[in-house]
Enzyme design. Structure first.
Site, mmCIF file in Angstrom:
data_model
loop_
_atom_site.group_PDB
_atom_site.id
_atom_site.type_symbol
_atom_site.label_atom_id
_atom_site.label_comp_id
_atom_site.label_asym_id
_atom_site.label_seq_id
_atom_site.Cartn_x
_atom_site.Cartn_y
_atom_site.Cartn_z
ATOM 1 N N GLU A 99 -12.434 2.657 5.167
ATOM 2 C CA GLU A 99 -11.282 2.807 5.983
ATOM 3 C C GLU A 99 -11.291 4.411 6.158
ATOM 4 O OE1 GLU A 99 -6.890 1.193 6.643
ATOM 5 O OE2 GLU A 99 -6.802 2.568 5.052
ATOM 6 N N GLU A 125 0.833 -1.235 -0.003
ATOM 7 C CA GLU A 125 0.026 -0.036 -0.094
ATOM 8 C C GLU A 125 0.959 1.277 -0.192
ATOM 9 O OE1 GLU A 125 -3.531 1.942 2.696
ATOM 10 O OE2 GLU A 125 -2.247 0.437 3.606
#
Length: 263
Positions: free
Chosen positions: A246, A148
């Site tokens: 998120e 990520e």
């Protein structure tokens, strides 16, 4: 239901083990977590309690982070952290054990910050080796390692999709094919990446998508990012996985934007 609730950033008014049930009560069938323990190898009783909370809530654990160090203090992963190799490798076995009990298939391996006094090349060499080890570990249960790009941490070297994809290419050259890009649209946008272009070029190969709006990392609709359009286009181009929620929002109105089935 294609959404999965990240219970490490949402529903935080509740104790961690109560959050899966709260997500279920809010109408969601899947949850994901950052590493939910304070150490790489937690006590068996703590792992058992976590797995039981997932099962008792009746939700799927769709994703789990590898141990990332002390996140509140600014740590962002052990993958490239020289001197903590054994800790990361030991954590792989714990992650796989949880996956075997929960059916989880996606595992976010935060790359780690640059370290003072350590050559970037040395960290990157370790990073590839650790990602390969993680990929081999979760590969035993058909899992995927996620890599990520992250915003807000100047010492974290992966800020764009291209940064992460370059590392992924090195893992492929080392013989594994189950390390994939985690496309967090919020992080990519904040870092100035061309999210639409990333989607056009790579959506079919995304390992996971996460969303939050900008500015503020709030719920969809609180900012200016075209999250709905980006998700739809990713689907059109072949992404079939979950969309990770998120973002930061009070539990009372965290999901007001979402249209969900009525029980």
């Amino acid at each position: 239901m294609t959404f999965t609730v990240n219970c490490s950033i949402l529903l935080t008014e509740l104790p961690l083990l109560e959050r899966p049930a709260a997500a279920k009560a809010a109408g969601f069938d899947a949850v994901e977590f950052w590493w939910p323990f304070a150490e790489a190898v937690p006590a068996d009783k703590d792992v058992d309690a976590f797995v039981s909370a997932i099962r008792d809530a009746g939700v799927q654990l769709s994703g789990l982070n590898f141990f990332a160090g002390d996140m509140p203090a600014g740590d962002r992963g052990l993958v490239s952290w020289t001197g903590r190799e054994r800790e990361f490798l030991d954590n792989i076995d714990v992650v796989v054990g949880i996956a075997e009990r929960t059916g989880t298939k996606a595992f976010n391996a935060l790359y780690g910050n640059r370290l003072d006094g350590v050559a970037p090349g040395e960290q990157d060499e370790l990073g590839v080796a650790n990602l390969v080890a993680a990929a081999q570990g979760v590969g035993r249960i058909g899992g995927t390692v996620l890599l990520e790009p992250v915003s807000g941490t100047p010492a974290y070297p992966l800020t764009t999709a291209a940064d992460a994809l370059a590392v992924i290419a090195k893992t492929q050259a080392a013989g594994v094919d189950n390390v994939k890009l985690l496309a967090d649209f919020y992080h990519l946008a904040v870092n100035g990446d061309d999210v639409a272009a990333v989607i056009e070029e790579h959506a079919k190969d995304f390992g996971h998508i996460q969303i939050a709006d900008n500015p503020g990392r709030g719920a969809p609709g609180t900012g200016t990012l075209p999250l709905g359009e980006w998700i739809s286009r990713s689907r059109e181009l072949g992404y079939t996985g979950y969309i990770g929620l998120e973002y930061k929002a009070p539990a009372a109105d965290a999901f007001n934007w979402a249209i969900r089935p009525v029980a």
